[in-house]
Design an enzyme around this catalytic site. Structure first.
Site, mmCIF file in Angstrom:
data_model
loop_
_atom_site.group_PDB
_atom_site.id
_atom_site.type_symbol
_atom_site.label_atom_id
_atom_site.label_comp_id
_atom_site.label_asym_id
_atom_site.label_seq_id
_atom_site.Cartn_x
_atom_site.Cartn_y
_atom_site.Cartn_z
ATOM 1 N N LYS A 183 -76.066 -64.764 24.768
ATOM 2 C CA LYS A 183 -75.808 -63.400 25.258
ATOM 3 C C LYS A 183 -76.951 -62.511 24.761
ATOM 4 C CE LYS A 183 -71.803 -61.256 25.475
ATOM 5 N NZ LYS A 183 -71.508 -60.920 26.879
ATOM 6 N N THR A 184 -78.103 -62.728 25.372
ATOM 7 C CA THR A 184 -79.295 -61.959 25.030
ATOM 8 C C THR A 184 -79.337 -60.737 25.943
ATOM 9 O OG1 THR A 184 -80.406 -64.041 24.568
ATOM 10 C CG2 THR A 184 -81.812 -62.111 24.852
#
Ligand code: PMP
Length: 305
Positions: A159-160
């Protein structure tokens, strides 16, 4: 959706007043999209607020950081405790929780290795992400013209922050066209997920959800729903799905921490029965699970005090 401020935000080990939780304009991750984050919810229970599957969310935060080769200056346990502290301090019975770790001020250029890592955790009250009537009336879905990025472009398992450019493009496209949310196909044309939710499709009495190999995030709500489906004797599999599976579905719902379980009423203007029986049954169980009302999932409900 507007944010309602609370009193304190946890920043690098300290609780600071909401309006003081500022960063410098030359913060590294602001320029390159290299932060990692989580979306978590705390729910009201008879024993006070409890964070649903907090440990798994914080472990996923650390996994996102691992993919980015980002070393958080805290342990998983410390971030868990900090999260509970912020929820406690907010005084809210239930809330949305947003931890983020990002490369800070001091370095510029694409090499992240010399950068300092900052961590912040904010909480605020947040209603149903896809609207209060998302479960009863359902949401209108559009298959996006934007494809989900693939594993060797932007790792979907992390979850960048930068990964969400893809989701934002698809979300705005769907909204501008009069829909509520987008479904994203991957480069092979298989169904991946939505902009911030996983997707479940029922066909022939069997519930199906795309695998992470199709570019979907390994959703914690997706995992919860699969466990609840097993309890309800609903046959459920992880499977590759095509566009036609969406149009020919008997029913469909999407799920995520923010959206919870939301029914789908149409895909590209092909109507679907809504809410379908699986959707209704699983949404009902989900509401119970997150509030600690199902004994076997008591461990998922992590009290803040
Ligand atoms: N897919 C994407 C792209 C997401 O951002 C989210 C929200 N984190 C989900 C799926 C659902 O994940 P979860 O159930 O863990 O919130």
């Amino acid at each position: 959706m507007p944010i309602t401020p609370t009193e304190k935000i946890w920043m690098n080990g300290e609780l600071v007043p909401w309006e003081s939780a500022q960063i410098h304009v030359l913060t590294h991750s602001l320029h390159y999209g290299t932060g990692v984050f989580e979306g978590i919810r705390a729910y009201e229970t008879p024993n006070g607020p409890a964070v649903f599957r907090l440990t798994e969310h914080i472990e996923r935060l650390f996994n996102s950081a691992k993919i980015m080769m980002m070393d958080l200056p805290y342990t998983v346990e410390e971030v868990i405790e900090a999260t509970k502290l912020v929820v406690r301090e907010s005084g809210l019975p239930s809330c949305y929780i947003r931890p983020i770790a990002y490369y800070g001020y001091g370095e510029m250029g694409l090499n992240t290795l010399p950068c300092s890592v900052d961590v912040a955790i904010a909480v605020w009250p947040w209603g149903a992400y896809l609207g209060e009537d998302a479960l009863t009336k359902g949401v209108r879905m559009k298959i996006s013209t934007w494809l989900r990025h693939e594993h060797n472009t932007m790792p979907p398992a992390s979850k960048t922050t930068g990964n969400y450019v893809n989701s934002s493009l698809a979300k705005v496209e769907a909204l501008k066209a009069g829909y509520d949310e987008a479904i994203m196909l991957n480069q092979q044309g298989l169904v991946s997920e939505c902009t911030g939710e996983n997707i479940f499709v029922s066909r022939g009495g069997v519930l199906l959800t795309p695998p992470s190999s199709a570019g979907a995030l390994e959703g914690i709500t997706q995992d919860t729903v699969m466990a609840l489906a097993e309890d309800l004797d609903i046959e459920c599999h992880v499977a590759d799905l095509t566009r036609s599976d969406l149009y020919l579905a008997d029913e469909m719902f999407v799920c995520g921490t923010a959206a919870e379980v939301s029914a789908v009423n149409s895909v590209d203007d092909r109507p679907l029965p809504c809410p379908g029986p699986f959707t209704t049954a699983l949404a009902t169980e989900y509401v119970k699970a997150v509030r600690g009302q199902i004994d076997r999932y008591k461990d998922w409900v992590e009290l803040v005090s």
